[in-house]
Design a protein around this motif. Structure first.
Motif: not given
Length: 417
Positions: A196-199, A204-214
């Protein structure tokens, strides 16, 4: 260009659309069915809608399934291992050939807007450089956004932060992340704050693979949403997958949704891939492992569907047909109520455009770029029921593809004969 006898989403009469200089110059309701020899295209009562949006795909890995080894367990983590074996074999020619072939497949299925995640845990950034070049070559035909995606982590991969920054300098449009795959929870939290600081610094926009886990204890979504809220970047931030939400208890979700609504971040769900990859460590009952799409939508949050993979180490199938993804998603997420079906195309059109922040140029409206597709069926429900081919795709007033509906011999012909 003149299109007659077109249906528009949410509207009853037939319409005539006039396109001049690549823009919609006239959109008028018709008084019944028209016959016009001067018309460029007769939609014949089929649905004219804004193009499909593919908001989450991995073009750099497309068409590599089984190279050099197959993902035999079907798990997300073995997929990452198989990709780590394939990554050293990347060449510019290899990437270009597969990416262009995959884009052609998407275009043939009505997609005109693509956001691709490109692995930047590669010291040479081979795939990223190739796809940045492709983006420039196809910019008049396809809107392509590139996410700098740290497949093996930002904090957990050597020089991960420097590679992310280099990727942005090379031409990436969006900052990615993968906090649940970092070595420790602390690394995951630090990476989200840093993203987020880099954005903020780069715009730039941000798109995170977030919590892709069971794992129900994976709660980086609250970290990402809080950081986005504090930086006032919510609409420019996307949380992809969030499949751990399937395993959260309802009390925690009630608290979490308050934050998510305040943050205004976007969500991308990849239902065909998630239902394949998740639940792999369960015996019975087995989790679907898909984020709470229905509940997110009911809470007023922006959610869209994506394919994620086309024949790569994570997903052996995939054909670029977002209608297939939509069909699977509404089944898996218990979204088959008629009121939900009436606007189901939002999940692969308007909602994706909002995620990609291209709403200013998206939609069938006077003065906007003439980008549209024609689908078999007169409304969202009929299109989903028929699962037909895209009949026409127009970009800035230019035809990208046109095909005729398949003709089926009626059974009555056999009976009568």
């Amino acid at each position: 260009m003149k299109i007659i006898n077109a249906r528009l989403r949410g509207k009853q009469p037939l319409f005539t659309l006039l396109i001049e200089n690549g823009l919609f110059s006239q959109i008028e309701a018709q008084q019944g069915v028209l016959t016009d020899d001067l018309a460029t295209y007769d939609a014949k009562g089929n649905l004219c809608c804004a193009p499909f949006v593919e908001p989450h795909i991995h073009l750099d890995a497309a068409l590599t399934a089984g190279e050099p080894n197959w993902n035999m367990s079907g798990t997300l983590f073995e997929g990452i291992e198989r990709w780590a074996e394939r990554k050293p074999l990347l060449t510019r020619q290899d990437v270009e050939q597969r990416v262009l072939k995959t884009i052609e497949l998407l275009v043939a299925n009505g997609v005109q807007y693509i956001r691709t995640h490109v692995d930047v845990t590669d010291p040479e950034l081979v795939a990223l450089k190739a796809i940045v070049d492709i983006k420039q070559r196809i910019k008049d035909k396809i809107h392509l956004q590139i996410v700098a995606f740290p497949q093996e982590g930002i904090w957990s991969y050597p020089n991960g932060r420097q590679l992310m920054e280099r990727a942005l300098e090379e031409g990436a449009d969006v900052i990615g992340g993968i906090p649940h795959f970092e070595f420790t929870r602390e690394y995951g939290v630090e990476s989200m704050r840093w993203v987020i600081e880099l954005a903020q610094k780069t715009g730039k926009l941000v798109d995170v693979h977030c919590d892709e886990i069971d794992d129900g204890a994976a709660r980086f979504l609250e970290v990402l949403a809080t950081a986005a809220l504090e930086a006032n970047l919510g609409p420019r931030v996307t949380a992809s997958h969030t499949t751990a939400m399937h395993s959260y208890n309802n009390a925690y979700c009630s608290k979490l949704f308050r934050l998510l609504k305040m943050s205004k971040i976007n969500f991308v769900s990849c239902p065909t891939e998630s239902i394949h990859l998740q639940g792999r460590f369960d015996t019975y009952p087995k989790r679907r492992g898909i984020t709470r799409v229905k509940e997110l939508r009911e809470a007023g949050l922006n959610v869209c569907f994506a394919q994620d993979s086309i024949q790569d180490p994570w997903y052996t199938l995939g054909n670029g047909k977002l209608l297939r993804v939509l069909d699977s998603g509404i089944h898996s997420c218990h979204m088959m109520g008629y009121s939900e079906l009436q606007n189901c195309l939002d999940l692969i059109t308007d909602n994706g455009a909002k995620t990609l922040q291209v709403e200013h140029e998206y939609g069938i409206e006077l003065g906007k770029p003439a980008n549209l597709i024609v689908l078999q069926g007169g409304n969202d429900v009929e299109v989903l029921q028929q699962q037909g081919e895209v009949l026409l795709s127009i970009r800035h007033g230019n035809v990208l593809l046109e095909r005729k509906p398949a003709e089926v011999v009626s059974i009555t012909q056999f009976v009568d004969s």
